[in-house]
Design a protein around this motif. Structure first.
Motif, mmCIF file in Angstrom:
data_model
loop_
_atom_site.group_PDB
_atom_site.id
_atom_site.type_symbol
_atom_site.label_atom_id
_atom_site.label_comp_id
_atom_site.label_asym_id
_atom_site.label_seq_id
_atom_site.Cartn_x
_atom_site.Cartn_y
_atom_site.Cartn_z
ATOM 1 N N THR A 193 0.685 -0.877 0.390
ATOM 2 C CA THR A 193 -0.195 0.178 0.199
ATOM 3 C C THR A 193 1.110 1.323 -0.054
ATOM 4 O O THR A 193 0.379 1.985 -0.790
ATOM 5 C CB THR A 193 -0.979 -0.138 1.129
ATOM 6 O OG1 THR A 193 -1.416 -1.122 1.394
ATOM 7 C CG2 THR A 193 -2.169 0.983 1.181
ATOM 8 N N GLU A 241 2.148 2.236 -3.289
ATOM 9 C CA GLU A 241 1.873 2.254 -3.575
ATOM 10 C C GLU A 241 0.734 3.962 -4.151
ATOM 11 O O GLU A 241 0.885 4.334 -4.640
ATOM 12 C CB GLU A 241 0.252 1.577 -4.000
ATOM 13 C CG GLU A 241 -0.728 1.181 -5.316
ATOM 14 C CD GLU A 241 -1.463 0.136 -5.128
ATOM 15 O OE1 GLU A 241 -3.140 0.471 -5.455
ATOM 16 O OE2 GLU A 241 -1.137 -1.030 -5.168
ATOM 17 N N SER A 251 -4.656 5.389 -4.420
ATOM 18 C CA SER A 251 -4.498 5.141 -3.337
ATOM 19 C C SER A 251 -5.763 4.311 -3.892
ATOM 20 O O SER A 251 -6.318 2.912 -3.204
ATOM 21 C CB SER A 251 -4.157 5.595 -1.970
ATOM 22 O OG SER A 251 -3.068 5.304 -2.184
ATOM 23 N N ASN A 260 -9.956 3.562 -4.789
ATOM 24 C CA ASN A 260 -9.947 1.680 -4.963
ATOM 25 C C ASN A 260 -9.372 0.709 -4.507
ATOM 26 O O ASN A 260 -9.044 1.202 -2.774
ATOM 27 C CB ASN A 260 -8.973 1.472 -6.036
ATOM 28 C CG ASN A 260 -9.845 2.116 -7.610
ATOM 29 O OD1 ASN A 260 -11.173 1.372 -7.697
ATOM 30 N ND2 ASN A 260 -8.732 1.995 -8.402
ATOM 31 N N GLY A 261 -10.563 -0.051 -4.557
ATOM 32 C CA GLY A 261 -9.984 -1.777 -3.069
ATOM 33 C C GLY A 261 -11.452 -1.389 -2.111
ATOM 34 O O GLY A 261 -10.944 -1.669 -0.614
ATOM 35 N N TRP A 262 -12.378 -0.656 -1.433
ATOM 36 C CA TRP A 262 -13.155 -0.766 -0.789
ATOM 37 C C TRP A 262 -13.385 -2.056 -0.718
ATOM 38 O O TRP A 262 -13.260 -1.940 0.983
ATOM 39 C CB TRP A 262 -13.926 0.887 -0.887
ATOM 40 C CG TRP A 262 -15.714 0.654 -0.443
ATOM 41 C CD1 TRP A 262 -16.959 -0.015 0.134
ATOM 42 C CD2 TRP A 262 -15.086 0.916 0.941
ATOM 43 N NE1 TRP A 262 -17.396 0.762 1.071
ATOM 44 C CE2 TRP A 262 -16.384 1.492 2.003
ATOM 45 C CE3 TRP A 262 -14.057 1.600 2.101
ATOM 46 C CZ2 TRP A 262 -17.039 1.401 2.809
ATOM 47 C CZ3 TRP A 262 -14.772 2.627 3.183
ATOM 48 C CH2 TRP A 262 -15.867 2.242 3.431
ATOM 49 N N THR A 321 -12.208 -4.463 -1.156
ATOM 50 C CA THR A 321 -11.083 -5.962 -0.552
ATOM 51 C C THR A 321 -11.047 -5.028 0.968
ATOM 52 O O THR A 321 -10.541 -6.081 1.836
ATOM 53 C CB THR A 321 -9.810 -5.032 -1.077
ATOM 54 O OG1 THR A 321 -9.963 -4.924 -2.559
ATOM 55 C CG2 THR A 321 -9.137 -6.017 -1.037
ATOM 56 N N SER A 322 -10.875 -3.855 1.377
ATOM 57 C CA SER A 322 -10.601 -3.491 2.524
ATOM 58 C C SER A 322 -12.430 -3.863 3.495
ATOM 59 O O SER A 322 -11.992 -4.363 4.609
ATOM 60 C CB SER A 322 -11.087 -1.864 3.174
ATOM 61 O OG SER A 322 -10.285 -1.209 1.872
#
Ligand code: UDP
Ligand code: MG
Length: 317
Positions: free
Chosen positions: A258, A261, A268, A270-272, A274-275
């Motif tokens: 993270t 990246e 950063s 994106n990936g809600w 995933t969290s």
């Protein structure tokens, strides 16, 4: 080897509907075995009334008066089937016997297998375990959960054969060894398998319950399984440690990724999803591990208090 004095242990909890016919059947079985010259004449029954709330104890009393071979012990309250069995084993050791068989009060286990138990004992076995032929009389749910339990126990190193039950013969030698174990909660199936005494197996048929209802429900079966596992094995705790280590490693790598990246690609958000997923998965695993450790803390708590395993009310010898 001399023919043995046999003690048959029967745990009874609210069994007023079964107990009379069960005792009759077992006394007949003793007579038959005496006739066949397989056991000594002073063989007897030992009923443990696990704090029944119905007329079980009154019936046991009458049966004792009619036939002195019916001996019994009454608990002051309900302590559960494992404690009743433990008390039975300790009780017959005090009264005296060469071997003891435990069987359920509803005679779901085929009592005729006891003769085969004795034959194995005479061949030198110290422990003869009954193995159910099938679980036809059990519900689908009980079959599945029982299978899961035995699989787990085997992974954890307790070599309990599946479909093993508390229907078994143990010799005086095994009873003497049991006295050396001070722990308050003994999971008998694991315990007798672990001793390293000569063990053999005998298959038996399971019958439907004679009368009355099963005294086990989901919660008491769950308690039996958890107590069985946590009193027997610390492997789950090690599993928690290893799991925690790998989770931490994984978290560290994700963290590094993270940061990299963020610094180099500046993309950063994106990936809600995933969290959320990670949050839930990690949360779940943490709660599970906490609960697991809690089970062991509970086990330590119970042992440390060193309360008596059970409290005797009356004994009929
Ligand atoms: N039992 C006991 N204490 C309890 C529950 C059960 O002593 O708190 C005894 C019960 O009387 C019987 C044996 O344990 O002799 C097995 O119980 P049950 O037949 O109800 O169990 P299942 O066969 O349904 O597993
Ligand atoms: Mg039963």
């Amino acid at each position: 080897m001399n023919k043995p004095t046999l003690a048959i242990i029967v745990p009874c909890y609210n069994e007023e509907l079964c107990i009379t016919s069960t005792v009759e059947t077992l006394l007949k079985l003793l007579d038959l075995l005496i006739q066949k010259d397989k056991i000594k004449k002073d063989s007897y029954l030992y009923l443990v009334d696990d704090g029944s709330a119905d007329g079980t104890w009154e019936i046991i009393n009458k049966l004792h008066q009619k036939d002195g071979r019916v001996k019994a012990l009454k608990f002051i309250r309900n302590f559960g089937n494992q404690k009743a069995l433990t008390a039975g084993l300790e009780g017959v050791r005090n009264i005296g016997c060469d071997c003891a068989v435990s069987i359920d009060a509803d005679l779901q286990q085929d009592e005729n297998a006891i003769e085969k138990f004795i034959d194995e004992y005479m061949k030198g076995a110290d422990i003869v375990s009954g193995i159910r032929n099938d679980r036809k009389t059990d519900s689908f749910f009980k079959k599945i959960t029982a299978l899961m339990f035995y699989k787990t126990m085997n992974i954890l190193g307790a070599k309990i054969p599946p479909n093993h039950s508390d229907y078994r013969l143990v010799s005086k030698k095994a009873l003497d060894i049991m006295e050396l174990y001070p722990e308050k909660y003994l999971f008998l199936r694991g315990f007798f398998n672990e001793l390293g005494l000569k063990t053999t197996y005998v298959n038996f048929d399971v019958k439907p319950r004679l009368a009355g209802e099963s005294k086990f429900n989901f919660m008491s079966l769950m308690a039996l399984a958890l107590n069985g596992i946590t009193s027997y094995s610390v492997v789950p705790l090690r599993f928690v440690t290893v799991l925690g280590f790998f989770m931490a490693l994984f978290g560290f790598l994700v963290g590094v990724e993270t940061v990299i990246e963020k610094i180099f690609w500046h993309n950063s958000p994106n990936g809600w999803a995933t969290s959320i997923i990670l949050l839930c998965v990690f949360g779940g695993i943490q709660l599970f591990c906490l609960g697991l450790i809690g089970e062991y803390v509970g086990q330590v708590f119970r042992e440390v208090k060193a309360r008596p395993r059970y409290i005797k009310d009356i004994e009929l010898k």
